[in-house]
Enzyme design. Sequence first.
Site, PDB file in Angstrom:
ATOM      1  N   HIS A  57       0.828  -1.201   0.000  1.00 51.79           N
ATOM      2  CA  HIS A  57       0.000   0.000   0.000  1.00 51.79           C
ATOM      3  C   HIS A  57       0.869   1.260   0.000  1.00 51.79           C
ATOM      4  O   HIS A  57       2.072   1.197   0.230  1.00 51.79           O
ATOM      5  CB  HIS A  57      -0.956   0.015   1.206  1.00 51.79           C
TER       6      HIS A  57
HETATM    7  P1  TYD Z   1      -2.019  -4.075   7.620  1.00 53.82           P
HETATM    8  O1  TYD Z   1      -2.101  -2.634   7.229  1.00 53.82           O
HETATM    9  O2  TYD Z   1      -2.694  -5.070   6.735  1.00 53.82           O
HETATM   10  O3  TYD Z   1      -0.491  -4.482   7.763  1.00 53.82           O
HETATM   11  P2  TYD Z   1       0.645  -4.452   6.647  1.00 53.82           P
HETATM   12  O4  TYD Z   1       0.382  -3.256   5.785  1.00 53.82           O
HETATM   13  O5  TYD Z   1       1.912  -4.370   7.409  1.00 53.82           O
HETATM   14  O6  TYD Z   1       0.574  -5.703   5.856  1.00 53.82           O
HETATM   15  O7  TYD Z   1      -2.551  -4.182   9.100  1.00 53.82           O
HETATM   16  C1  TYD Z   1      -2.987  -5.409   9.664  1.00 53.82           C
HETATM   17  C2  TYD Z   1      -4.244  -5.156  10.483  1.00 53.82           C
HETATM   18  O8  TYD Z   1      -3.964  -4.265  11.573  1.00 53.82           O
HETATM   19  C3  TYD Z   1      -5.367  -4.507   9.675  1.00 53.82           C
HETATM   20  O9  TYD Z   1      -6.566  -5.123  10.059  1.00 53.82           O
HETATM   21  C4  TYD Z   1      -5.361  -3.072  10.132  1.00 53.82           C
HETATM   22  C5  TYD Z   1      -4.839  -3.154  11.561  1.00 53.82           C
HETATM   23  N1  TYD Z   1      -4.094  -1.967  11.990  1.00 53.82           N
HETATM   24  C6  TYD Z   1      -4.632  -1.133  12.954  1.00 53.82           C
HETATM   25  O10 TYD Z   1      -5.739  -1.355  13.471  1.00 53.82           O
HETATM   26  N2  TYD Z   1      -3.917  -0.045  13.370  1.00 53.82           N
HETATM   27  C7  TYD Z   1      -2.694   0.250  12.845  1.00 53.82           C
HETATM   28  O11 TYD Z   1      -2.069   1.252  13.253  1.00 53.82           O
HETATM   29  C8  TYD Z   1      -2.150  -0.621  11.832  1.00 53.82           C
HETATM   30  C9  TYD Z   1      -0.798  -0.335  11.235  1.00 53.82           C
HETATM   31  C10 TYD Z   1      -2.880  -1.707  11.439  1.00 53.82           C
END
Ligand code: TYD
Length: 140
Positions: A57
């Site tokens: 992303h």
């Molecule tokens: P995600 O953004 O998918 O992780 P990455 O980009 O590292 O693969 O995040 C995983 C899960 O955690 C998703 O359900 C969103 C949640 N999340 C939060 O609730 N707060 C946060 O600050 C972050 C970074 C993720």
Amino acid sequence: MNNNAFLKNESALFDIQELGDSRGALAVVESMKNIPFDVKRVFYIYGTAEGIRRGFHAHHKTRQVLISVSGNCKVHLDNTKRKKEVLLDHPTKALLLEPNDWHEMYDFSPDCVLLVLASELYQAEDYIRDYDQFIEVYGS
Ligand code: TYD
């Protein structure tokens, strides 16, 4: 702000000074001193299984600093004009990750703890998770 090497919209690796003495090492990150934003949120990624690639992303607004405080991992960056791979392999090595970089993290060592400091609170709407939309927003 004592690091004026940061360019607007350009992610960059930078060093965090190590304050070591005979007891061991200590490194400090301070808002608007050695990083260019106020930290509103901190999260960390750890226990990542072998072969996993995550991220995929970019953001509209959120600026981040990534530090592998234990172990190592790689980060793929793509701002539509250049792509590059960054290795985070030391607690004093930091990556300023600007919102306009599509990023993917991979090759996590089993002991990797990737610390992320963010300029914004979590808001799902700030994420661009579709690569075509990313190109629409940041391309050209
Ligand atoms: P995600 O953004 O998918 O992780 P990455 O980009 O590292 O693969 O995040 C995983 C899960 O955690 C998703 O359900 C969103 C949640 N999340 C939060 O609730 N707060 C946060 O600050 C972050 C970074 C993720």
